[in-house]
Design a protein around this motif. Structure first.
Motif, PDB file in Angstrom:
ATOM      1  N   PRO A  85     -60.903 -85.347 -75.571  1.00 22.65           N
ATOM      2  CA  PRO A  85     -61.977 -85.033 -76.532  1.00 22.65           C
ATOM      3  C   PRO A  85     -62.499 -83.611 -76.391  1.00 22.65           C
ATOM      4  O   PRO A  85     -62.919 -83.007 -77.390  1.00 22.65           O
ATOM      5  N   MET A  86     -62.462 -83.042 -75.179  1.00 24.21           N
ATOM      6  CA  MET A  86     -62.930 -81.666 -75.007  1.00 24.21           C
ATOM      7  C   MET A  86     -61.999 -80.700 -75.729  1.00 24.21           C
ATOM      8  O   MET A  86     -62.442 -79.711 -76.341  1.00 24.21           O
ATOM      9  N   THR A  87     -60.697 -80.974 -75.678  1.00 27.02           N
ATOM     10  CA  THR A  87     -59.730 -80.133 -76.379  1.00 27.02           C
ATOM     11  C   THR A  87     -59.918 -80.235 -77.890  1.00 27.02           C
ATOM     12  O   THR A  87     -59.860 -79.238 -78.611  1.00 27.02           O
ATOM     13  N   ILE A  88     -60.172 -81.461 -78.375  1.00 27.95           N
ATOM     14  CA  ILE A  88     -60.385 -81.658 -79.810  1.00 27.95           C
ATOM     15  C   ILE A  88     -61.660 -80.948 -80.268  1.00 27.95           C
ATOM     16  O   ILE A  88     -61.698 -80.309 -81.321  1.00 27.95           O
ATOM     17  N   GLU A  89     -62.714 -81.035 -79.446  1.00 23.57           N
ATOM     18  CA  GLU A  89     -64.014 -80.499 -79.839  1.00 23.57           C
ATOM     19  C   GLU A  89     -64.098 -78.983 -79.672  1.00 23.57           C
ATOM     20  O   GLU A  89     -64.642 -78.279 -80.541  1.00 23.57           O
ATOM     21  N   PHE A  90     -63.565 -78.455 -78.568  1.00 28.15           N
ATOM     22  CA  PHE A  90     -63.759 -77.034 -78.246  1.00 28.15           C
ATOM     23  C   PHE A  90     -62.477 -76.209 -78.292  1.00 28.15           C
ATOM     24  O   PHE A  90     -62.535 -74.989 -78.159  1.00 28.15           O
ATOM     25  N   GLY A  91     -61.344 -76.861 -78.441  1.00 24.30           N
ATOM     26  CA  GLY A  91     -60.097 -76.129 -78.506  1.00 24.30           C
ATOM     27  C   GLY A  91     -59.392 -76.065 -77.167  1.00 24.30           C
ATOM     28  O   GLY A  91     -60.006 -76.196 -76.100  1.00 24.30           O
ATOM     29  N   ILE A  92     -58.096 -75.842 -77.201  1.00 21.86           N
ATOM     30  CA  ILE A  92     -57.303 -75.855 -75.980  1.00 21.86           C
ATOM     31  C   ILE A  92     -57.620 -74.655 -75.086  1.00 21.86           C
ATOM     32  O   ILE A  92     -57.554 -74.729 -73.866  1.00 21.86           O
ATOM     33  N   SER A  93     -57.998 -73.522 -75.716  1.00 22.49           N
ATOM     34  CA  SER A  93     -58.265 -72.317 -74.942  1.00 22.49           C
ATOM     35  C   SER A  93     -59.494 -72.493 -74.044  1.00 22.49           C
ATOM     36  O   SER A  93     -59.450 -72.231 -72.842  1.00 22.49           O
ATOM     37  N   ALA A  94     -60.606 -72.962 -74.622  1.00 18.74           N
ATOM     38  CA  ALA A  94     -61.833 -73.152 -73.851  1.00 18.74           C
ATOM     39  C   ALA A  94     -61.668 -74.250 -72.802  1.00 18.74           C
ATOM     40  O   ALA A  94     -62.144 -74.123 -71.664  1.00 18.74           O
ATOM     41  N   THR A  95     -60.967 -75.324 -73.174  1.00 10.98           N
ATOM     42  CA  THR A  95     -60.752 -76.428 -72.233  1.00 10.98           C
ATOM     43  C   THR A  95     -59.891 -75.977 -71.066  1.00 10.98           C
ATOM     44  O   THR A  95     -60.177 -76.278 -69.906  1.00 10.98           O
ATOM     45  N   PHE A  96     -58.840 -75.233 -71.383  1.00  9.11           N
ATOM     46  CA  PHE A  96     -57.965 -74.761 -70.324  1.00  9.11           C
ATOM     47  C   PHE A  96     -58.709 -73.816 -69.371  1.00  9.11           C
ATOM     48  O   PHE A  96     -58.516 -73.858 -68.156  1.00  9.11           O
ATOM     49  N   TYR A  97     -59.553 -72.962 -69.941  1.00  9.34           N
ATOM     50  CA  TYR A  97     -60.348 -72.073 -69.098  1.00  9.34           C
ATOM     51  C   TYR A  97     -61.195 -72.874 -68.116  1.00  9.34           C
ATOM     52  O   TYR A  97     -61.280 -72.539 -66.927  1.00  9.34           O
ATOM     53  N   GLU A  98     -61.842 -73.933 -68.585  1.00  4.04           N
ATOM     54  CA  GLU A  98     -62.691 -74.742 -67.714  1.00  4.04           C
ATOM     55  C   GLU A  98     -61.881 -75.402 -66.597  1.00  4.04           C
ATOM     56  O   GLU A  98     -62.313 -75.447 -65.440  1.00  4.04           O
ATOM     57  N   VAL A  99     -60.702 -75.915 -66.927  1.00  2.43           N
ATOM     58  CA  VAL A  99     -59.851 -76.554 -65.920  1.00  2.43           C
ATOM     59  C   VAL A  99     -59.380 -75.532 -64.901  1.00  2.43           C
ATOM     60  O   VAL A  99     -59.416 -75.757 -63.693  1.00  2.43           O
ATOM     61  N   LEU A 100     -58.944 -74.374 -65.406  1.00  2.00           N
ATOM     62  CA  LEU A 100     -58.465 -73.328 -64.502  1.00  2.00           C
ATOM     63  C   LEU A 100     -59.588 -72.856 -63.588  1.00  2.00           C
ATOM     64  O   LEU A 100     -59.387 -72.654 -62.386  1.00  2.00           O
TER      65      LEU A 100
END
Length: 479
Positions: A85-100
């Motif tokens: 849901p985070m990827t759907i809501e905020f996009g893969i770029s922002a989600t990936f940044y948070e995970v990284l």
């Protein structure tokens, strides 16, 4: 334990890193990737984190065998339930940044430090006859409490939990011993230096003097430790008198001593590597907008090298006699890999609350009065309670910044506020199994030694009944 097992453990730590680096190259052109805004998150985003906590609490209670074989998969499911849901809501770029950001700056340094301390301290065997009497047990708890601030709560806990369990293997009731060990050695004892507990180390990196906690938390720590040690001694003495089992007889075949003593020098190397990363500034570079410092990389590779040296040069027979195996670190590694993902949303919401925004802004409002002055008692309890269920290091940092974030002001004009934040983040880590990393490791080692430890909720019942009255006295006397 052979090379295959070591490589399996290394794969647990390094595989996600290769995935992250590969994805970084793939998505580098997608935008700035500066993460999510916690003010946009509702309380529903906390569900995955609550879910992983409930899984840790309930599965061992109702499906113990299933949990033992599949806890890593369950942890991954909860992580994915946030990421999709985070990827759907905020996009893969922002989600990936948070995970990284979570993995490179928090999870990998966290698990590498634990791996080093676990491996090195597991190579030290206190041999000889120790009889688990109340006096001996209290002495070991006191020793561990003292060592925790100078070699870390994880180092002290891993050094002493096995000999303490061996000394009491003949006794019928041992749960109280492990619970108080978690209270004292794995938590309260780490109050006096940045080496003792991760949140204090973050404070050190923010400019808090190395010995500030030694002088300002000394009497708080002594008070809590003294009350717990006296309570333990009375409790253990009562159970000892009721003990029906017979202790083993000392045949004098193995004198009291230390085996694998060179690991103590490796522990000094671990301490030195951690201090190096906090005192030296070599430079930094970016991986997908995440700032990685060179000194931290040097620290982490040094810690891995020290762990390898300990494993390679310590006698395998000595480790076997010490009851050493890799399961505790594997359990912590897999569970916290999920926790560090699911905690992204709650931490982002707490950061937004610092600015009076988002679903958790009531938390920030609770630590300041209408005049904007800090309510130190609330800083102590709210920092503490959140540290018990969230990771205590980022929780410390959130409230450190909520109090102004200026180390010089906090150490001087706002001393009591910094005391409240520091004591809360360290002391309350003892309230749950996930409050501080060594808690879970001690639990796992105790269970492998045949101690039937309380469930997640059962442990909370123990800790709340024993610790909260003590912390109330700390509030009245010191905060």
């Amino acid at each position: 334990m052979n090379l295959k097992n070591i490589l399996k453990g290394a794969r647990l730590i390094l595989a996600p890193l290769f995935v992250l680096l590969f994805t970084t190259i793939s998505f580098a052109a997608e935008g700035s990737g500066h993460g999510i805004d916690g003010s946009d998150l509702s309380l529903f985003w906390v569900i995955p984190f609550a879910g992983i906590l409930l899984s840790i609490a309930l599965f061992p209670l109702f499906a113990e065998d299933f949990w033992h074989h599949h806890f890593g998969k369950i942890s991954a499911i909860w992580a994915v339930s946030l990421l999709i849901p985070m990827t759907i809501e905020f996009g893969i770029s922002a989600t990936f940044y948070e995970v990284l950001h979570a993995y490179l700056l928090e999870y990998f340094p966290f698990i590498i430090l634990l791996l080093a301390l676990f491996t090195v301290s597991g190579g030290v065997r206190i041999k000889g006859y120790l009889k688990g009497t109340p006096m001996v047990n209290t002495g070991l708890l006191l020793l561990g409490t003292i060592l925790a601030s100078w070699m870390g709560t994880t180092g002290a806990a891993m050094l002493l939990i096995r000999p303490m369990l061996r000394a009491n293997a003949w006794r019928e009731k041992k749960v109280h011993l492990v619970v108080f060990f978690i209270f004292l050695v794995a938590n309260v004892g780490g109050s006096l230096t940045p080496l003792g507990d991760p949140p204090l180390f973050l404070g050190f990196l923010q400019g808090v003097d190395f010995f500030w906690t030694t002088t300002n938390l000394f009497w708080e720590m002594v008070f809590v430790a003294a009350v717990l040690l006296v309570l333990y001694f009375i409790w253990d003495s009562i159970l000892y008198k009721k003990e029906t089992n017979t202790p083993p007889i000392d045949d004098g075949s193995e004198p009291l001593g230390i085996e694998g003593g060179f690991n103590l020098f490796l522990l000094l190397g671990v301490v030195g590597a951690v201090l190096f990363s906090g005192l030296v500034n070599i430079g930094e570079f970016e991986i997908y907008h995440v700032h990685v410092t060179v000194q931290n990389l040097i620290r982490d590779f040094t810690l891995l090298a020290l762990a390898w040296a300990s494993w390679h040069f310590t006698s395998k027979e000595s480790r076997a006699a010490n009851g050493f195996n890799w399961f505790p670190i594997q359990e912590v590694g897999k569970l916290f890999a999920g926790i560090f993902i699911t905690i992204i949303a709650p931490i982002a919401m707490l950061k937004a609350a610092n600015n009076g925004e988002g679903a958790l802004q009531f938390v920030n409002n609770a630590v300041f009065n209408e005049a904007g002055e800090p309510i130190n008692e609330m800083f102590f309890w709210i920092t503490g309670m959140l540290s018990a269920f969230l990771d205590n290091a980022p929780t410390y940092l959130v409230f450190f910044n909520a109090a102004g974030g200026n180390a010089e002001i906090l150490m001087n004009e706002m001393t009591n506020t910094l005391i409240a934040i520091s004591a809360g983040s360290v002391f309350f880590g003892a309230l749950t199994y996930i409050g501080n990393a060594p808690n879970f490791m001690v639990k796992s080692i105790a269970e492998q030694s045949g101690v039937k430890m309380p469930s997640f909720g059962g442990y909370i019942l123990w800790s709340f009944c024993i610790l909260l009255p003590i912390y109330l006295l700390v509030t009245l006397l010191f905060i």
